[in-house]
Scaffold this active site. Sequence first.
Site, PDB file in Angstrom:
ATOM      1  CB  SER A   1      -0.975   0.026   1.283  1.00  0.00           C
ATOM      2  OG  SER A   1      -1.572   1.413   1.315  1.00  0.00           O
TER       3      SER A   1
ATOM      4  CE  LYS B   1      -4.617   0.031   0.419  1.00  0.00           C
ATOM      5  NZ  LYS B   1      -5.601  -0.803   1.087  1.00  0.00           N
TER       6      LYS B   1
ATOM      7  CE  LYS C   1      -4.196   3.721   2.331  1.00  0.00           C
ATOM      8  NZ  LYS C   1      -5.255   3.223   2.596  1.00  0.00           N
TER       9      LYS C   1
ATOM     10  CG  ASP D   1      -8.066   2.244   0.748  1.00  0.00           C
ATOM     11  OD1 ASP D   1      -9.134   2.830   0.494  1.00  0.00           O
ATOM     12  OD2 ASP D   1      -7.354   1.714   1.430  1.00  0.00           O
TER      13      ASP D   1
ATOM     14  CD  GLU E   1      -8.979  -0.882   0.424  1.00  0.00           C
ATOM     15  OE1 GLU E   1      -7.929  -0.958  -0.213  1.00  0.00           O
ATOM     16  OE2 GLU E   1      -8.820  -0.743   1.491  1.00  0.00           O
TER      17      GLU E   1
ATOM     18  CG  ASP F   1     -10.807  -1.090   4.497  1.00  0.00           C
ATOM     19  OD1 ASP F   1     -11.258  -1.722   5.840  1.00  0.00           O
ATOM     20  OD2 ASP F   1      -9.832  -0.418   4.518  1.00  0.00           O
TER      21      ASP F   1
ATOM     22  CE  LYS G   1      -7.905  -2.744   6.201  1.00  0.00           C
ATOM     23  NZ  LYS G   1      -8.172  -0.965   6.536  1.00  0.00           N
TER      24      LYS G   1
ATOM     25  N   GLY H   1      -4.555  -4.845   5.505  1.00  0.00           N
ATOM     26  CA  GLY H   1      -3.522  -4.460   6.581  1.00  0.00           C
ATOM     27  C   GLY H   1      -3.642  -3.116   7.411  1.00  0.00           C
TER      28      GLY H   1
HETATM   29  O1  SMG Z   1      -0.729  -2.834   6.651  1.00  0.00           O
HETATM   30  O2  SMG Z   1       0.084  -2.253   4.638  1.00  0.00           O
HETATM   31  C1  SMG Z   1      -0.716  -1.862   5.581  1.00  0.00           C
HETATM   32  C2  SMG Z   1      -1.352  -0.582   5.317  1.00  0.00           C
HETATM   33  C3  SMG Z   1      -2.344  -0.985   4.389  1.00  0.00           C
HETATM   34  O3  SMG Z   1      -3.328   0.930   3.406  1.00  0.00           O
HETATM   35  C4  SMG Z   1      -3.336   0.129   4.315  1.00  0.00           C
HETATM   36  N1  SMG Z   1      -4.485   0.260   5.423  1.00  0.00           N
HETATM   37  O4  SMG Z   1      -7.429   1.604   4.703  1.00  0.00           O
HETATM   38  O5  SMG Z   1      -6.674  -0.211   3.741  1.00  0.00           O
HETATM   39  C5  SMG Z   1      -6.502   0.701   4.460  1.00  0.00           C
HETATM   40  C6  SMG Z   1      -5.475   1.369   5.265  1.00  0.00           C
HETATM   41  C7  SMG Z   1      -5.528   1.593   6.600  1.00  0.00           C
HETATM   42  C8  SMG Z   1      -4.568   1.973   7.785  1.00  0.00           C
HETATM   43  S1  SMG Z   1      -4.187   3.437   7.379  1.00  0.00           S
HETATM   44  C9  SMG Z   1      -3.325   4.125   8.689  1.00  0.00           C
HETATM   45 MG    MG Z   2      -8.796   0.546   3.032  1.00  0.00          MG
END
Ligand code: SMG
Ligand code: MG
Length: 377
Positions: A136, A162, A164, A190, A215, A240, A264, A292
Site C-alpha cells: 500500500s 495499491k 492511496k 483506496d 476501495e 473496507d 481485516k 493491513g
Molecule cells: O498494513 O500495509 C498495511 C497498510 C494497508 O493501506 C493500508 N491500510 O484503509 O486499507 C486501509 C489502510 C488502513 C490503515 S491507514 C492508517
Molecule cells: Mg482501505
Amino acid sequence: MMELRQLELRRIALDLVTPFRTSFGTERHRDILLLSVTTDAGVGWGECVAMAEPAYSAEFVDAAVLAIRDHFWPTLAAGGALVPADVATRLHRYSGHPMSKAALEAAVLDAQLRADGINLHEFFGGQRDRIPSGVSVGIFDTLDELLAQVQGYVDDGYARIKLKIEPGWDMEPVRLVRELVGPEMGLQVDANTAYARTDTDHLRRLDEYDLLLIEQPLPEEDIIGHARLADECDTPICLDESLVSASGTADAIELGACEIANIKPGRVGGYLEAVRIHDLCVAKGVPVWCGGMLETGIGRAANAALAALPGFTLPGDISASTRFYARDIVTDPITIADGHVTVPTTPGLGFDLDRAFLDEVTTSRLGIEPRGTVTEL
Ligand code: SMG
Ligand code: MG
C-alpha cells in the site's frame, strides 16, 4: 478449555521508516497496544490494530485500553474457563470496539494454538504455504516522490500496488503509475471514504487504467451509494471501512455494494469472524483479500495465515515488515521473495518475539487480574 490468569496490556512505540499519508491523515510513529494473556495452558499474544487517533474508524488506542481494562477483560474472565470462540460470544453484548475484541480473541487463540502445538494456518485449514504480497503506497507531496517510491516497491518484487487516493490526488498519480508499472502489474486504489456520491462521473474515469478495484470511495455508512457507483463503474467496487461483520457484509453483497471484500480481522471483531466473512464471500462468489493495519510481526503473521484460505484470490496488504519498520518486535518478521510471503508455521499465530527489542520499545505495561485489579508493571 483454558483458565484465564492474567492480562498484560503493553504499549510500544515504533517509528515508521517513512511517513504514511492517507486521505484521513499522516502516520509517522505508531503507538501500538499489545495484549498478552496468561492462562493455565501458557501465554498468548495479540495485537490491537487501533491507531492513535479515531480517524480510520472510531476506535483509538487510549479507548482500547479502557474498553479492555474496565469492561472486556473482567467480563471475559468472569465467565470461567474458555475456548477462543467464547471471546466473541461473551463480549457480544458490548457495542463496537471490534479491534479491542479482536485483540483479546487473538491472544486467547495464540495461547490455545501454542498449547496444542499447531499454527493458525493449520487451524484454518489454509492450503497454500505462500501467498502473493501487495504493498500500500501513501499520498505524497509530489508525483516524483510517488513514482520513486513505487519504483522501489516494483524492484522489491511486490505482486501488486495499491495507491492511496483522494480528490486532487487520483487521475494523474494513477495514470503515471500505470505507465511506470506497465499493463501487467496488479494496480488498485483506496480512497478511505474521501469521495461523495456526486463524484461518480469523476470516479468513472478510473476505468481507463485497468485497476483491480476501487476501495472504499464513499463514507462507511453509504452502502446504497456504493451500490449505485458499482452500477456506474466498470472497475469493481471493494469495501473496507463499511464491512464490520459477516451479516453486514452479506447485506452489502446483496445490495450490490460489495463486488470485492477487503477482510481485516481487527475491523470485524476477530479472526474467527474474518473466516466467516471469507466463507460467506466464497459462497456468494465475491473475491476477497486481506487488508493491513500496519501490523507488527504479530498481526502480520496471523494475517498471512488467514490469507492462505482459498477465497483470498487477490494479493493482500501483507507487505514485508521493512515496508513500515526498520526493526520488528519478532525474530522472524515477514519478508517477501519472488513477490510472495511464506505463511509462518510457528505454533500459535506464527511468530516468536524478540524480547530484548520488545522491552526496548515498550512505553508502559499494565497487569490486570481476572477480577479487574490493575497493577503497573
Ligand atoms: O498494513 O500495509 C498495511 C497498510 C494497508 O493501506 C493500508 N491500510 O484503509 O486499507 C486501509 C489502510 C488502513 C490503515 S491507514 C492508517
Ligand atoms: Mg482501505
